[in-house]
Motif scaffolding. Structure first.
Motif, PDB file in Angstrom:
ATOM      1  N   MET A   1       0.842  -1.197   0.000  1.00 39.44           N
ATOM      2  CA  MET A   1       0.000   0.000   0.000  1.00 39.44           C
ATOM      3  C   MET A   1       0.879   1.249   0.000  1.00 39.44           C
ATOM      4  O   MET A   1       1.874   1.318   0.721  1.00 39.44           O
ATOM      5  CB  MET A   1      -0.909   0.016   1.235  1.00 39.44           C
ATOM      6  N   LEU A   2       0.490   2.244  -0.782  1.00 41.75           N
ATOM      7  CA  LEU A   2       1.221   3.505  -0.826  1.00 41.75           C
ATOM      8  C   LEU A   2       1.065   4.245   0.504  1.00 41.75           C
ATOM      9  O   LEU A   2      -0.047   4.442   0.989  1.00 41.75           O
ATOM     10  CB  LEU A   2       0.683   4.358  -1.977  1.00 41.75           C
ATOM     11  N   HIS A   3       2.195   4.631   1.109  1.00 41.31           N
ATOM     12  CA  HIS A   3       2.203   5.361   2.383  1.00 41.31           C
ATOM     13  C   HIS A   3       1.352   4.656   3.445  1.00 41.31           C
ATOM     14  O   HIS A   3       0.616   5.287   4.207  1.00 41.31           O
ATOM     15  CB  HIS A   3       1.691   6.786   2.180  1.00 41.31           C
ATOM     16  N   ALA A   4       1.488   3.342   3.517  1.00 38.59           N
ATOM     17  CA  ALA A   4       0.655   2.567   4.448  1.00 38.59           C
ATOM     18  C   ALA A   4       0.938   2.903   5.901  1.00 38.59           C
ATOM     19  O   ALA A   4       0.059   2.732   6.756  1.00 38.59           O
ATOM     20  CB  ALA A   4       0.871   1.068   4.212  1.00 38.59           C
ATOM     21  N   GLU A   5       2.136   3.399   6.218  1.00 38.82           N
ATOM     22  CA  GLU A   5       2.430   3.723   7.610  1.00 38.82           C
ATOM     23  C   GLU A   5       1.593   4.893   8.116  1.00 38.82           C
ATOM     24  O   GLU A   5       1.540   5.158   9.323  1.00 38.82           O
ATOM     25  CB  GLU A   5       3.923   4.011   7.812  1.00 38.82           C
ATOM     26  N   PHE A   6       0.901   5.589   7.210  1.00 39.19           N
ATOM     27  CA  PHE A   6       0.006   6.669   7.606  1.00 39.19           C
ATOM     28  C   PHE A   6      -1.465   6.292   7.436  1.00 39.19           C
ATOM     29  O   PHE A   6      -2.335   6.975   7.970  1.00 39.19           O
ATOM     30  CB  PHE A   6       0.297   7.922   6.780  1.00 39.19           C
ATOM     31  N   ARG A   7      -1.744   5.200   6.714  1.00 40.03           N
ATOM     32  CA  ARG A   7      -3.123   4.864   6.349  1.00 40.03           C
ATOM     33  C   ARG A   7      -3.620   3.565   6.972  1.00 40.03           C
ATOM     34  O   ARG A   7      -4.831   3.379   7.140  1.00 40.03           O
ATOM     35  CB  ARG A   7      -3.247   4.790   4.823  1.00 40.03           C
ATOM     36  N   VAL A 166       7.865  -5.443  16.467  1.00 38.91           N
ATOM     37  CA  VAL A 166       7.769  -5.478  15.008  1.00 38.91           C
ATOM     38  C   VAL A 166       9.173  -5.332  14.430  1.00 38.91           C
ATOM     39  O   VAL A 166       9.932  -4.432  14.822  1.00 38.91           O
ATOM     40  CB  VAL A 166       6.871  -4.348  14.476  1.00 38.91           C
ATOM     41  N   THR A 167       9.534  -6.227  13.525  1.00 43.98           N
ATOM     42  CA  THR A 167      10.801  -6.120  12.818  1.00 43.98           C
ATOM     43  C   THR A 167      10.565  -5.370  11.508  1.00 43.98           C
ATOM     44  O   THR A 167       9.631  -5.683  10.765  1.00 43.98           O
ATOM     45  CB  THR A 167      11.378  -7.509  12.516  1.00 43.98           C
ATOM     46  N   ALA A 168      11.397  -4.365  11.249  1.00 40.57           N
ATOM     47  CA  ALA A 168      11.201  -3.525  10.067  1.00 40.57           C
ATOM     48  C   ALA A 168      12.521  -3.302   9.344  1.00 40.57           C
ATOM     49  O   ALA A 168      13.596  -3.312   9.957  1.00 40.57           O
ATOM     50  CB  ALA A 168      10.589  -2.190  10.465  1.00 40.57           C
ATOM     51  N   TRP A 169      12.430  -3.124   8.051  1.00 35.52           N
ATOM     52  CA  TRP A 169      13.585  -2.746   7.250  1.00 35.52           C
ATOM     53  C   TRP A 169      13.107  -2.121   5.942  1.00 35.52           C
ATOM     54  O   TRP A 169      11.924  -2.210   5.601  1.00 35.52           O
ATOM     55  CB  TRP A 169      14.499  -3.938   6.966  1.00 35.52           C
ATOM     56  N   THR A 170      14.021  -1.457   5.243  1.00 38.23           N
ATOM     57  CA  THR A 170      13.682  -0.676   4.058  1.00 38.23           C
ATOM     58  C   THR A 170      14.595  -1.052   2.906  1.00 38.23           C
ATOM     59  O   THR A 170      15.776  -1.357   3.111  1.00 38.23           O
ATOM     60  CB  THR A 170      13.809   0.833   4.356  1.00 38.23           C
ATOM     61  N   GLU A 171      14.055  -1.032   1.697  1.00 33.53           N
ATOM     62  CA  GLU A 171      14.872  -1.237   0.499  1.00 33.53           C
ATOM     63  C   GLU A 171      14.496  -0.194  -0.541  1.00 33.53           C
ATOM     64  O   GLU A 171      13.320   0.111  -0.744  1.00 33.53           O
ATOM     65  CB  GLU A 171      14.661  -2.642  -0.082  1.00 33.53           C
ATOM     66  N   THR A 183      10.519   0.662  -0.443  1.00 33.18           N
ATOM     67  CA  THR A 183       9.501  -0.130   0.242  1.00 33.18           C
ATOM     68  C   THR A 183       9.934  -0.378   1.679  1.00 33.18           C
ATOM     69  O   THR A 183      11.070  -0.797   1.922  1.00 33.18           O
ATOM     70  CB  THR A 183       9.286  -1.483  -0.464  1.00 33.18           C
ATOM     71  N   HIS A 184       9.028  -0.086   2.626  1.00 32.40           N
ATOM     72  CA  HIS A 184       9.228  -0.474   4.018  1.00 32.40           C
ATOM     73  C   HIS A 184       8.617  -1.860   4.214  1.00 32.40           C
ATOM     74  O   HIS A 184       7.479  -2.115   3.784  1.00 32.40           O
ATOM     75  CB  HIS A 184       8.518   0.494   4.966  1.00 32.40           C
ATOM     76  N   HIS A 185       9.339  -2.740   4.876  1.00 31.33           N
ATOM     77  CA  HIS A 185       8.857  -4.087   5.181  1.00 31.33           C
ATOM     78  C   HIS A 185       8.659  -4.216   6.693  1.00 31.33           C
ATOM     79  O   HIS A 185       9.515  -3.785   7.476  1.00 31.33           O
ATOM     80  CB  HIS A 185       9.862  -5.140   4.716  1.00 31.33           C
ATOM     81  N   TYR A 186       7.552  -4.837   7.092  1.00 30.02           N
ATOM     82  CA  TYR A 186       7.231  -5.009   8.509  1.00 30.02           C
ATOM     83  C   TYR A 186       6.827  -6.460   8.757  1.00 30.02           C
ATOM     84  O   TYR A 186       5.995  -7.012   8.037  1.00 30.02           O
ATOM     85  CB  TYR A 186       6.061  -4.114   8.925  1.00 30.02           C
ATOM     86  N   THR A 187       7.413  -7.075   9.779  1.00 30.12           N
ATOM     87  CA  THR A 187       7.019  -8.416  10.214  1.00 30.12           C
ATOM     88  C   THR A 187       6.616  -8.352  11.678  1.00 30.12           C
ATOM     89  O   THR A 187       7.423  -7.964  12.542  1.00 30.12           O
ATOM     90  CB  THR A 187       8.160  -9.425  10.031  1.00 30.12           C
ATOM     91  N   PHE A 188       5.368  -8.720  11.962  1.00 28.59           N
ATOM     92  CA  PHE A 188       4.858  -8.699  13.324  1.00 28.59           C
ATOM     93  C   PHE A 188       5.185 -10.014  14.027  1.00 28.59           C
ATOM     94  O   PHE A 188       5.554 -11.001  13.392  1.00 28.59           O
ATOM     95  CB  PHE A 188       3.353  -8.450  13.309  1.00 28.59           C
ATOM     96  N   SER A 189       5.036 -10.004  15.354  1.00 35.25           N
ATOM     97  CA  SER A 189       5.407 -11.174  16.140  1.00 35.25           C
ATOM     98  C   SER A 189       4.539 -12.385  15.812  1.00 35.25           C
ATOM     99  O   SER A 189       4.939 -13.526  16.079  1.00 35.25           O
ATOM    100  CB  SER A 189       5.319 -10.855  17.647  1.00 35.25           C
ATOM    101  N   GLN A 195       3.626  -4.230   3.990  1.00 36.47           N
ATOM    102  CA  GLN A 195       4.561  -3.380   3.261  1.00 36.47           C
ATOM    103  C   GLN A 195       3.957  -1.998   3.047  1.00 36.47           C
ATOM    104  O   GLN A 195       2.736  -1.833   3.005  1.00 36.47           O
ATOM    105  CB  GLN A 195       4.911  -3.988   1.893  1.00 36.47           C
ATOM    106  N   SER A 196       4.843  -1.023   2.916  1.00 39.73           N
ATOM    107  CA  SER A 196       4.439   0.331   2.571  1.00 39.73           C
ATOM    108  C   SER A 196       5.396   0.855   1.513  1.00 39.73           C
ATOM    109  O   SER A 196       6.620   0.772   1.681  1.00 39.73           O
ATOM    110  CB  SER A 196       4.482   1.240   3.804  1.00 39.73           C
TER     111      SER A 196
END
Length: 244
Positions: A1-7, A166-171, A183-189, A195-196
């Motif tokens: 999702m585009l800008h998912a960290e805000f939406r 939450v584990t996060a990383w960016t590429e 893209t931001h990647h997020y993996t929850f416990s 992704q955002s």
């Protein structure tokens, strides 16, 4: 999702946990406080960190953002009743309603094309009173900050208020003519993965100044760091203070 960290409400919580008050907010609070307390616009206010701080300092604050999930998080915070929250964009701003406008957290980079950026600046000019100030940050492309947006350097763990980790990383996926896509990647416990995606525009100081001049602003200062260092000697930033 585009800008998912805000939406996306799940990622809004991650964003909020990752972005506490810092010296960046101190900079904006200090600049706004240089004039008598007045009407402040926080365009792209997100989850409201700076808007709430400005209101607590006695300013009359309006926070505007197109992301409803971010505004919902802002409204749930202590002191939120002191801020007027508006779900919208710069196109929705009233005429001559503010003494100062701020765009923080590199919101200015979200307007990728020159046309987009020009429209936003024109909207901000319309919304400010004569002599009103515009303050914003944008990353200096000379610092090449996107080179650290890779799975190794950006790998991080974020603890949420409920203890979830939450584990996060960016590429970075593309760099074209000053526009950096990633893209931001997020993996929850619980192993849920989200992704955002986004594209940000890295404008040079010359490009920023030219856009402001075209929109009818006069540039007062451009700093390179949060302690008001010269461009190139600070934190890889362009911190802009302009007047209508």
């Amino acid at each position: 999702m585009l800008h998912a960290e805000f939406r996306d409400p799940l990622l809004v919580a991650v964003y909020d946990a990752e972005c506490p008050w810092t010296r960046e907010d101190d900079f904006f609070l200090g600049v706004v406080g240089e004039a008598p307390k007045g009407r402040v616009l926080d365009l792209g206010c997100g989850t409201g960190r700076l808007a709430l701080g400005l209101a607590a300092a006695g300013h009359v604050v309006t926070g505007v953002d197109p992301a409803g999930a971010s505004l919902q998080a802002a409204r749930a915070k202590p002191g939120s009743e002191r801020v007027t929250w508006v779900e919208g964009t710069s196109a929705d701003l009233p005429v001559a309603a503010f003494d100062i406008a701020v765009m923080t957290s590199h919101v200015a980079q979200f307007f990728v094309t020159d046309e987009e950026f020009g429209r936003v600046l024109a909207d901000l000019k319309r919304a400010l009173v004569p002599g009103g100030r515009l303050v914003f940050d944008t990353r200096d492309p000379a610092a090449r900050r996107w080179e650290a947006w890779n799975p190794v350097d950006s790998h991080r763990q974020v603890e949420l208020a409920d203890g979830t980790v939450v584990t996060a990383w960016t590429e970075v996926t593309a760099v074209i003519d000053g526009a950096v896509s990633f893209t931001h990647h997020y993996t929850f416990s619980d192993h849920q993965q989200l992704q955002s995606t986004a594209t940000l525009r890295f404008r040079t100081e010359r490009e920023v100044r030219a856009a402001l001049h075209t929109a009818g602003f006069q540039v007062g200062h451009v700093y390179g760091g949060w302690n008001r260092e010269p461009v190139g000697d600070g934190d890889g930033e362009l911190l802009v203070i302009a007047h209508r």
